[in-house]
Motif scaffolding. Structure first.
Motif, mmCIF file in Angstrom:
data_model
loop_
_atom_site.group_PDB
_atom_site.id
_atom_site.type_symbol
_atom_site.label_atom_id
_atom_site.label_comp_id
_atom_site.label_asym_id
_atom_site.label_seq_id
_atom_site.Cartn_x
_atom_site.Cartn_y
_atom_site.Cartn_z
ATOM 1 N N ARG A 82 0.353 -5.591 -10.163
ATOM 2 C CA ARG A 82 -0.333 -4.429 -9.572
ATOM 3 C C ARG A 82 0.608 -3.226 -9.504
ATOM 4 O O ARG A 82 0.230 -2.097 -9.812
ATOM 5 C CB ARG A 82 -0.793 -4.774 -8.142
ATOM 6 C CG ARG A 82 -2.279 -5.114 -8.086
ATOM 7 C CD ARG A 82 -2.613 -5.887 -6.843
ATOM 8 N NE ARG A 82 -2.450 -5.137 -5.612
ATOM 9 C CZ ARG A 82 -2.343 -5.704 -4.403
ATOM 10 N NH1 ARG A 82 -2.378 -7.008 -4.272
ATOM 11 N NH2 ARG A 82 -2.215 -4.970 -3.331
ATOM 12 N N ILE A 83 1.859 -3.488 -9.119
ATOM 13 C CA ILE A 83 2.848 -2.393 -9.039
ATOM 14 C C ILE A 83 3.055 -1.786 -10.432
ATOM 15 O O ILE A 83 3.060 -0.566 -10.610
ATOM 16 C CB ILE A 83 4.197 -2.918 -8.471
ATOM 17 C CG1 ILE A 83 4.042 -3.239 -6.990
ATOM 18 C CG2 ILE A 83 5.319 -1.920 -8.700
ATOM 19 C CD1 ILE A 83 5.273 -3.879 -6.348
ATOM 20 N N SER A 127 0.835 -1.205 0.000
ATOM 21 C CA SER A 127 0.000 0.000 0.000
ATOM 22 C C SER A 127 0.875 1.262 0.000
ATOM 23 O O SER A 127 0.551 2.245 -0.658
ATOM 24 C CB SER A 127 -1.011 -0.003 1.144
ATOM 25 O OG SER A 127 -0.318 -0.070 2.347
ATOM 26 N N PHE A 128 2.043 1.209 0.684
ATOM 27 C CA PHE A 128 2.926 2.387 0.673
ATOM 28 C C PHE A 128 3.590 2.581 -0.696
ATOM 29 O O PHE A 128 3.712 3.696 -1.187
ATOM 30 C CB PHE A 128 3.983 2.279 1.770
ATOM 31 C CG PHE A 128 3.463 2.664 3.124
ATOM 32 C CD1 PHE A 128 3.305 4.008 3.459
ATOM 33 C CD2 PHE A 128 3.116 1.709 4.056
ATOM 34 C CE1 PHE A 128 2.817 4.375 4.707
ATOM 35 C CE2 PHE A 128 2.615 2.066 5.302
ATOM 36 C CZ PHE A 128 2.461 3.391 5.633
ATOM 37 N N LEU A 184 4.111 5.588 -5.672
ATOM 38 C CA LEU A 184 4.068 5.595 -7.137
ATOM 39 C C LEU A 184 3.026 6.579 -7.649
ATOM 40 O O LEU A 184 3.238 7.282 -8.644
ATOM 41 C CB LEU A 184 3.712 4.194 -7.661
ATOM 42 C CG LEU A 184 4.857 3.187 -7.698
ATOM 43 C CD1 LEU A 184 4.327 1.812 -8.078
ATOM 44 C CD2 LEU A 184 5.928 3.637 -8.703
ATOM 45 N N ASP A 185 1.898 6.621 -6.946
ATOM 46 C CA ASP A 185 0.820 7.509 -7.337
ATOM 47 C C ASP A 185 1.290 8.968 -7.293
ATOM 48 O O ASP A 185 1.126 9.720 -8.257
ATOM 49 C CB ASP A 185 -0.340 7.280 -6.343
ATOM 50 C CG ASP A 185 -1.638 7.786 -6.905
ATOM 51 O OD1 ASP A 185 -1.848 7.580 -8.111
ATOM 52 O OD2 ASP A 185 -2.412 8.389 -6.144
ATOM 53 N N ALA A 186 1.934 9.331 -6.176
ATOM 54 C CA ALA A 186 2.393 10.712 -6.014
ATOM 55 C C ALA A 186 3.452 11.043 -7.067
ATOM 56 O O ALA A 186 3.430 12.108 -7.699
ATOM 57 C CB ALA A 186 2.967 10.895 -4.612
ATOM 58 N N LEU A 187 4.365 10.097 -7.302
ATOM 59 C CA LEU A 187 5.449 10.336 -8.256
ATOM 60 C C LEU A 187 4.904 10.461 -9.681
ATOM 61 O O LEU A 187 5.311 11.344 -10.442
ATOM 62 C CB LEU A 187 6.451 9.167 -8.166
ATOM 63 C CG LEU A 187 7.727 9.309 -8.964
ATOM 64 C CD1 LEU A 187 8.535 10.516 -8.490
ATOM 65 C CD2 LEU A 187 8.583 8.049 -8.832
ATOM 66 N N MET A 240 2.914 2.313 -14.664
ATOM 67 C CA MET A 240 2.819 2.665 -16.095
ATOM 68 C C MET A 240 1.489 3.332 -16.429
ATOM 69 O O MET A 240 1.052 3.307 -17.572
ATOM 70 C CB MET A 240 3.085 1.419 -16.945
ATOM 71 C CG MET A 240 4.559 0.974 -16.820
ATOM 72 S SD MET A 240 5.150 -0.131 -18.085
ATOM 73 C CE MET A 240 4.573 -1.702 -17.507
ATOM 74 N N GLU A 241 0.894 3.969 -15.426
ATOM 75 C CA GLU A 241 -0.358 4.705 -15.677
ATOM 76 C C GLU A 241 -0.185 5.794 -16.722
ATOM 77 O O GLU A 241 -1.100 6.084 -17.490
ATOM 78 C CB GLU A 241 -0.828 5.361 -14.362
ATOM 79 C CG GLU A 241 -1.942 4.613 -13.692
ATOM 80 C CD GLU A 241 -2.330 5.256 -12.366
ATOM 81 O OE1 GLU A 241 -3.119 4.631 -11.664
ATOM 82 O OE2 GLU A 241 -1.836 6.362 -12.037
ATOM 83 N N ASN A 242 1.018 6.399 -16.753
ATOM 84 C CA ASN A 242 1.250 7.487 -17.717
ATOM 85 C C ASN A 242 1.812 7.001 -19.042
ATOM 86 O O ASN A 242 2.177 7.796 -19.895
ATOM 87 C CB ASN A 242 2.237 8.506 -17.136
ATOM 88 C CG ASN A 242 1.648 9.292 -15.985
ATOM 89 O OD1 ASN A 242 0.449 9.544 -15.957
ATOM 90 N ND2 ASN A 242 2.487 9.657 -15.032
#
Ligand code: SF4
Length: 372
Positions: free
Chosen positions: A82-83, A45-46, A51-54, A88-90
């Motif tokens: 999941r990681i 979760s951390f 990763l989300d913030a970055l 790679m959301e962007n």
């Protein structure tokens, strides 16, 4: 993030600090856990939050991603995916490597494709007695199984091999290399065993000594080249077109951000900012926190020498001029003239070490860095 240069590429390193048990030679930061340890989900979760913030701050795809450890294989394939979904959301990265120990390579490893493009496999040795000396978890049998699965997988892959293990001979090194190469890995990382302070190995065994280590290394280098691997980095050997792009980011002093306990980052250009995530897993699980130090230009230049001289291509003099606004030849010409001529290649465009130079890498860096 202080110092992040948005005009340049950024790579991502994710540190997974878990191992089934600690190998006897290992000084990397990792903690022994079992597969159902509750710290693993908490860590997840951390990591996902970091990763989300970055990703929001960076806003585009990372050039390369490397999930290293520890043994990321302990997370299981579903968590690795999941990681990577989050990372790679962007957009997709050009190379995505995951380190996996042989005992965690399963027949269904191809489910990691296409998110993962490259697997790095910690073989280390093909002999049960040498694996025992190292305190590795996997046996020869597990190494053979992992090699066989990866040889017919969709991934590019690397195998790590260690030489100069007490109780082994030069012949053993060559036979390890030949046996591993018969499975056709795209890349082999070949290292000399180091005896790190505080490890069980140093209390129990003695190094083979410099002469033997050098001779084992040379035999290994020769065997690897004979088998079609290019010696492109002091410990890196690759088939044509298969150099590790993520590691080249390190050797070219490119930008990378490392997340996870004790992971390191380096961003910026002529004066880099070096960061380290929370030192230990316990600290990390309280709250991930980067500690930052801005390197002076001279320190950045020393770092540039240290990493660039590890690669066969060496220092690009034009890149040096752009980065440090001075001439490489004027700065280092005198120090270079004191080096053994067989240890380097100096052209108007580049300065690089030969294999003879790789053998004296630390000394040559000291020599050159003394003029900074
Ligand atoms: S698996 Fe790798 S990181 Fe873990 S203890 Fe062994 S060498 Fe160290």
């Amino acid at each position: 993030m202080e110092g992040l240069d948005k005009s340049r590429d950024l790579s991502l390193y994710i540190h997974v600090p878990f191992c089934a048990r600690k190998c006897d030679y290992c000084a990397f930061y990792s903690v022994p856990v079992s597969g159902d340890d509750e710290r693993i989900e908490k860590y997840m979760s951390f990591i996902l939050a970091e990763l989300d913030a970055l990703s929001r701050e960076w806003g585009r795809a990372y050039k390369t991603i490397f999930i290293g450890g520890g043994n990321p294989g302990l997370l299981g394939y579903e968590r690795i995916l999941r990681i990577l979904d989050k990372a790679m959301e962007n957009g997709r990265s050009e190379e995505v490597t995951v380190e996996i120990n042989p005992e965690n390579v399963r027949e269904d490893i191809s489910i990691l494709s296409p998110a993962v493009t490259r697997i790095s496999l910690g073989i280390q040795s093909m002999s049960d007695s040498a694996l025992k000396t190292l305190g590795r978890n996997a046996s020869r049998k597990e190494n053979l199984k992992a090699l066989s699965i990866l040889s017919s997988s969709p991934f590019d892959w690397n195998a790590d091999i260690i030489t100069a293990i007490p109780g082994t001979t030069e012949k053993d090194t060559v036979s390890d290399i030949e046996e591993v190469a018969s499975y056709n890995p795209d890349h082999i990382s070949f290292y000399c065993l180091t005896f790190e302070e505080g490890t069980p190995l140093i209390k129990r065994e003695k190094p083979l000594g410099e002469d033997k280590e050098e001779s084992f290394l040379l035999s290994g280098w020769k065997a690897l080249e004979r088998l079609g691997y290019e010696h492109y980095e002091i410990s890196g050997f690759a088939k044509k077109g298969k150099r590790c792009r993520h590691n080249l980011v390190y050797w070219n002093l490119g930008q990378y951000v490392g997340i996870g306990p004790s992971a390191e980052s380096s961003v910026g250009y002529s004066s880099i900012v070096s960061m380290r995530d929370s030192e230990t897993l316990d600290d990390y699980l309280k709250r991930p926190e980067m500690t930052c130090s801005k390197l002076r230009k001279e320190e950045t230049e020393e770092e540039f020498l240290i990493v660039s001289l590890r690669i066969k291509d060496g220092i690009d003099k034009e890149e040096y001029r752009r980065r440090f606004s001075s001439s490489f030849d004027e700065r280092y010409g005198k120090a270079i003239s004191t080096l053994d001529k067989s240890s380097y290649i100096d052209t108007p465009e580049r300065f690089a070490l030969t294999e003879a130079g790789f053998m004296q890498l630390d000394w040559i860096i000291l020599r050159l860095a003394s003029v900074i």
